[in-house]
Design an enzyme around this catalytic site. Structure first.
Site, short mmCIF file in Angstrom:
data_model
loop_
_atom_site.label_atom_id
_atom_site.label_comp_id
_atom_site.label_asym_id
_atom_site.label_seq_id
_atom_site.Cartn_x
_atom_site.Cartn_y
_atom_site.Cartn_z
N SER A 242 0.83 -1.19 0.00
CA SER A 242 0.00 0.00 0.00
C SER A 242 0.87 1.26 0.00
CB SER A 242 -0.96 -0.06 1.19
OG SER A 242 -2.10 0.70 0.96
N ASP A 469 -9.00 -4.05 -6.21
CA ASP A 469 -8.49 -3.44 -4.98
C ASP A 469 -9.23 -2.14 -4.74
OD1 ASP A 469 -6.90 -1.99 -3.07
OD2 ASP A 469 -5.21 -3.29 -3.57
N HIS A 497 -7.51 -5.82 -0.73
CA HIS A 497 -6.39 -4.89 -0.82
C HIS A 497 -5.08 -5.63 -0.62
CE1 HIS A 497 -4.13 -1.28 -0.71
NE2 HIS A 497 -3.98 -1.23 0.59
#
Length: 528
Positions: A242, A469, A497
């Protein structure tokens, strides 16, 4: 109040460790256009015109930084068994190394195998504001083949967790902040939201002072290079998820010749301006909600009906509106407001394994019981049962607002942008648009701008993207892979995610082969 940030949801609650971005990232934009004039890539991603490229730093270490690069860490057992901990020093301000130090917490778990050791593998869970050491304690046991060959290492970035954390509010103040109406329906509610953002910023100044000026992503990446040298590694091996992909890509842009094996999972796109980032992310959450709704309506007991995904969206919007007028009881003093309910639903979008619980909690909320959605919201905000919050909620906007200029400078610009956000997501559009206002009141001027990262000369980098995502849309992974000169894109066709360590044998074996043997997968490899 889902402010602009990435964060980790509770592994205990959602049965997974996931990283996410919500609300917005900051950046410059015009008040009237969805994105600044520019070009559109083959992937359909809007690009601002004339974006700069992150320039590498000199290959040689400046003499003023030599003492930091030559320091020796004093390792000792961590509180959690099997790990070693240490404190590393870095200059608070790299432009003035003599102006004081910052102390950064480091932890490692030494390679467990007897074969050839590959060096250190630094991991970062995202955020900004994610506690990397805590993440290491969960990540280090897996995968066994990787930890057998690498010393698993984590460093809490500056301003985060054990590394001189940013602090802003008391726990009671944070409770009130998270309950602030984030979809204002009147001028009075707009003023109340703006006041909440101002008070939050003032709290950060009073409790964190000059630290707020020195917790940018570029500074955190420079700290990573000091750590690389202190650990005795010629190259940095890294797995970032991320926001951790932005941190890793920034390192690669600054030190391309020092990149070892680097995995960037759930990639962010540093080239986008704020408006494009926010709208595309809002659309990402809409994609995730649609996937949830498609699954929900197959169940006879779906609390959003069994007609269609469009009807499900209308029903959840109606629930939010009901809670805006009449918050639901939760069995404690706090009630489930619209803002907390929205945050709870957002938290469940990051992992499809949370969907059964979300169906149950939505049914409870419709019946007047908000306890379940409040628990999801608390996991998002990292609020403990005793009412305390982690510092991630404070470090996140502090980093975001320093990295890029504010997306909006006032409520009028948010109102002008609402149609584009609502088009991206009828369910979450308003909340995401108003969340983007938070950096408008930040007390420290931003030091960065949106930019390309090419990292010319870097070793092969593996970028990983998930097609549905919600937090880091797949188009961002495509964009980052196209920017990085040595990148290969690995695609996971699925929900949730990030992809590594989430159950796909194809993804895990491909990444493990890259980390262990340097094997780069074929171009455009897809896993399901």
């Amino acid at each position: 109040m889902a402010t602009s940030r990435l964060l980790r949801t509770s592994a205990a609650l959602l049965a997974a460790t996931a990283l996410l971005i919500s609300g917005c990232s900051s950046g410059s934009s015009s008040p009237d256009d969805e994105a600044s004039p520019g070009r559109t890539t083959e992937a359909g991603v809007q690009r601002p015109a004339g974006e700069p490229t992150l320039a590498p730093l000199p290959a040689s270490t400046p003499g003023s930084l030599r003492s930091y690069y030559d320091q020796k860490l004093s390792w000792h057992p961590c509180a959690s068994g099997g790990f070693e901990c240490a404190t590393m020093k870095a200059p608070l301000d790299y432009s003035h190394p003599g102006g004081g130090d910052i102390k950064l917490a480091v932890a490692r778990k030494k390679a467990t195998g007897t074969g050839h050791r590959l060096g250190s593998l630094l991991v970062n869970p995202g955020g900004p504001g994610g506690a990397a050491i805590e993440y290491l304690e969960k990540y280090a046991p897996q995968p066994a083949a990787v930890r057998a060959r690498y010393d698993m290492v984590a460093m809490d970035p500056r301003g985060v967790a054990h590394s001189q954390p940013v602090e802003c509010l008391t726990n009671q103040q944070m409770d009130r902040y998270t309950q602030t109406d984030q979809t204002p329906d009147s001028p009075a509610e707009v003023n109340k939201l703006a006041t909440a953002y101002r008070d939050f910023a003032k709290g950060c100044v009073s409790r964190s002072g000059k630290l707020l000026s020195h917790i940018s992503t570029v500074e955190a990446a420079r700290d990573m290079d000091v750590l690389r040298a202190v650990l005795g590694d010629k190259k940095l091996n890294y797995v970032g998820a991320s926001y951790g992909t932005f941190l890793g890509a920034t390192y690669a842009g600054l030190y391309p010749s020092r990149v070892g094996r680097m995995v960037l999972d759930g990639a962010m796109d540093p080239e986008l301006d704020a408006r494009a980032t926010n709208v595309q992310q809002t659309a990402g959450f809409n994609t995730a909600f649609t996937a949830f709704a498609e699954d929900c309506i197959k169940h006879k007991n779906c609390p959003l009906g069994t007609k269609s995904t469009a009807d499900a969206a209308q029903q959840i919007s109606a629930l939010f509106k009901k809670l805006d007028a009449h918050p639901a009881a939760t069995g404690e003093e706090r009630k489930l407001t619209e803002s907390l309910a929205t945050t709870g639903v957002i938290a469940a979008m990051y992992d499809q394994r949370a969907w059964p619980l979300l169906r149950e909690y939505l049914a409870q909320a419709k019946a007047g019981n908000g306890r379940g959605l409040l628990a999801f919201s608390d996991s998002y905000y990292e609020r403990s049962p005793n009412g305390s919050y982690s510092n991630q909620m404070y470090a996140n906007p502090a980093v975001n607002c320093l990295d890029l200029p504010p997306a909006f400078t006032g409520p009028g610009q948010v109102r002008a942008a609402l149609p584009s956000f609502r088009k991206a997501s009828p369910v979450f559009g308003d909340a995401f648009a108003w969340a983007a206002l938070n950096c408008a009141y930040w007390p420290v001027k931003s030091t960065g701008t949106a930019h390309r990262i090419e990292a010319k000369g870097a070793a092969p980098i593996l970028v990983v993207g998930t097609t549905r995502d919600p937090a880091t849309p797949y188009s961002w992974a495509q964009a980052l892979a196209s920017q990085l000169s040595s990148a290969t894109l690995l695609t996971y066709e699925g929900d949730g995610h990030t992809a590594y360590g989430r159950g796909s044998k194809c993804i895990d074996s491909t990444i493990d082969a890259y980390l262990l043997d340097g094997t780069v997968p074929p171009k455009n490899k897809h896993c399901k």
